[in-house]
Design a protein around this motif. Sequence first.
Motif, PDB file in Angstrom:
ATOM      1  N   LEU A   1       3.409 -18.318   5.713  1.00 28.20           N
ATOM      2  CA  LEU A   1       4.046 -18.712   4.462  1.00 28.20           C
ATOM      3  C   LEU A   1       3.075 -19.399   3.503  1.00 28.20           C
ATOM      4  O   LEU A   1       3.286 -19.388   2.293  1.00 28.20           O
ATOM      5  N   GLU A   2       2.009 -19.980   4.038  1.00 30.75           N
ATOM      6  CA  GLU A   2       1.029 -20.678   3.209  1.00 30.75           C
ATOM      7  C   GLU A   2      -0.016 -19.746   2.606  1.00 30.75           C
ATOM      8  O   GLU A   2      -0.772 -20.151   1.729  1.00 30.75           O
ATOM      9  N   LEU A   3      -0.074 -18.493   3.079  1.00 27.21           N
ATOM     10  CA  LEU A   3      -1.064 -17.554   2.550  1.00 27.21           C
ATOM     11  C   LEU A   3      -0.694 -17.116   1.133  1.00 27.21           C
ATOM     12  O   LEU A   3       0.477 -17.052   0.777  1.00 27.21           O
ATOM     13  N   ARG A   4      -1.729 -16.794   0.366  1.00 30.57           N
ATOM     14  CA  ARG A   4      -1.500 -16.271  -0.985  1.00 30.57           C
ATOM     15  C   ARG A   4      -1.025 -14.830  -0.894  1.00 30.57           C
ATOM     16  O   ARG A   4      -1.192 -14.164   0.133  1.00 30.57           O
ATOM     17  N   ASP A   5      -0.452 -14.318  -1.982  1.00 32.06           N
ATOM     18  CA  ASP A   5       0.058 -12.950  -2.009  1.00 32.06           C
ATOM     19  C   ASP A   5      -1.030 -11.936  -1.677  1.00 32.06           C
ATOM     20  O   ASP A   5      -0.796 -10.980  -0.931  1.00 32.06           O
ATOM     21  N   GLY A   6      -2.204 -12.124  -2.210  1.00 31.25           N
ATOM     22  CA  GLY A   6      -3.294 -11.194  -1.958  1.00 31.25           C
ATOM     23  C   GLY A   6      -3.687 -11.145  -0.489  1.00 31.25           C
ATOM     24  O   GLY A   6      -4.002 -10.079   0.048  1.00 31.25           O
ATOM     25  N   GLN A   7      -3.668 -12.295   0.160  1.00 33.16           N
ATOM     26  CA  GLN A   7      -3.995 -12.342   1.585  1.00 33.16           C
ATOM     27  C   GLN A   7      -2.939 -11.611   2.414  1.00 33.16           C
ATOM     28  O   GLN A   7      -3.266 -10.867   3.341  1.00 33.16           O
TER      29      GLN A   7
ATOM     30  N   ARG B   1      -0.994  -9.215   1.335  1.00 29.75           N
ATOM     31  CA  ARG B   1      -1.132  -7.783   1.057  1.00 29.75           C
ATOM     32  C   ARG B   1      -2.282  -7.181   1.859  1.00 29.75           C
ATOM     33  O   ARG B   1      -2.190  -6.056   2.353  1.00 29.75           O
ATOM     34  N   PHE B   2      -3.380  -7.926   1.992  1.00 24.45           N
ATOM     35  CA  PHE B   2      -4.515  -7.438   2.768  1.00 24.45           C
ATOM     36  C   PHE B   2      -4.121  -7.226   4.223  1.00 24.45           C
ATOM     37  O   PHE B   2      -4.443  -6.202   4.836  1.00 24.45           O
ATOM     38  N   PHE B   3      -3.425  -8.198   4.812  1.00 20.15           N
ATOM     39  CA  PHE B   3      -2.975  -8.051   6.195  1.00 20.15           C
ATOM     40  C   PHE B   3      -1.988  -6.896   6.328  1.00 20.15           C
ATOM     41  O   PHE B   3      -2.010  -6.157   7.312  1.00 20.15           O
ATOM     42  N   GLY B   4      -1.118  -6.730   5.349  1.00 17.60           N
ATOM     43  CA  GLY B   4      -0.192  -5.597   5.360  1.00 17.60           C
ATOM     44  C   GLY B   4      -0.931  -4.276   5.287  1.00 17.60           C
ATOM     45  O   GLY B   4      -0.606  -3.325   6.005  1.00 17.60           O
ATOM     46  N   LEU B   5      -1.941  -4.202   4.421  1.00 17.19           N
ATOM     47  CA  LEU B   5      -2.744  -2.987   4.292  1.00 17.19           C
ATOM     48  C   LEU B   5      -3.474  -2.676   5.598  1.00 17.19           C
ATOM     49  O   LEU B   5      -3.497  -1.525   6.046  1.00 17.19           O
ATOM     50  N   CYS B   6      -4.046  -3.690   6.219  1.00 16.65           N
ATOM     51  CA  CYS B   6      -4.737  -3.495   7.500  1.00 16.65           C
ATOM     52  C   CYS B   6      -3.764  -3.012   8.568  1.00 16.65           C
ATOM     53  O   CYS B   6      -4.079  -2.118   9.361  1.00 16.65           O
ATOM     54  N   SER B   7      -2.579  -3.577   8.592  1.00 17.29           N
ATOM     55  CA  SER B   7      -1.574  -3.191   9.573  1.00 17.29           C
ATOM     56  C   SER B   7      -1.152  -1.732   9.378  1.00 17.29           C
ATOM     57  O   SER B   7      -1.063  -0.964  10.350  1.00 17.29           O
ATOM     58  N   VAL B   8      -0.912  -1.345   8.148  1.00 17.69           N
ATOM     59  CA  VAL B   8      -0.536   0.043   7.858  1.00 17.69           C
ATOM     60  C   VAL B   8      -1.684   0.982   8.225  1.00 17.69           C
ATOM     61  O   VAL B   8      -1.478   2.030   8.854  1.00 17.69           O
ATOM     62  N   GLY B   9      -2.895   0.613   7.851  1.00 18.89           N
ATOM     63  CA  GLY B   9      -4.055   1.448   8.159  1.00 18.89           C
ATOM     64  C   GLY B   9      -4.267   1.628   9.653  1.00 18.89           C
ATOM     65  O   GLY B   9      -4.480   2.743  10.135  1.00 18.89           O
ATOM     66  N   LEU B  10      -4.178   0.539  10.405  1.00 22.42           N
ATOM     67  CA  LEU B  10      -4.338   0.630  11.859  1.00 22.42           C
ATOM     68  C   LEU B  10      -3.210   1.436  12.499  1.00 22.42           C
ATOM     69  O   LEU B  10      -3.436   2.218  13.427  1.00 22.42           O
ATOM     70  N   GLY B  11      -1.993   1.265  11.987  1.00 23.27           N
ATOM     71  CA  GLY B  11      -0.869   2.024  12.508  1.00 23.27           C
ATOM     72  C   GLY B  11      -1.039   3.521  12.262  1.00 23.27           C
ATOM     73  O   GLY B  11      -0.776   4.338  13.146  1.00 23.27           O
TER      74      GLY B  11
END
Length: 62
Positions: A36-42, A44-54
């Motif tokens: 919850l403390e992460l910024r939106d960009g951070q 989104r980056f984790f979401g992008l990595c998760s989608v890419g790895l999946g």
Amino acid sequence: MDGSTLWAALALVLVFEGLFPLLAPRAWRDTFRKLLELRDGQLRFFGLCSVGLGLLLLLLVT
């Protein structure tokens, strides 16, 4: 891929998602607070990595 495979994959996602709060609820809650403390960009980056790895994993197993 038929419908039953899709439902099986969704069921496995739910099982894996439920394991962490079931086995370590305090650690899960602390991790969620940190997220919850992460910024939106951070996030989104984790979401992008998760989608890419999946997608990469999906390509490897099919």
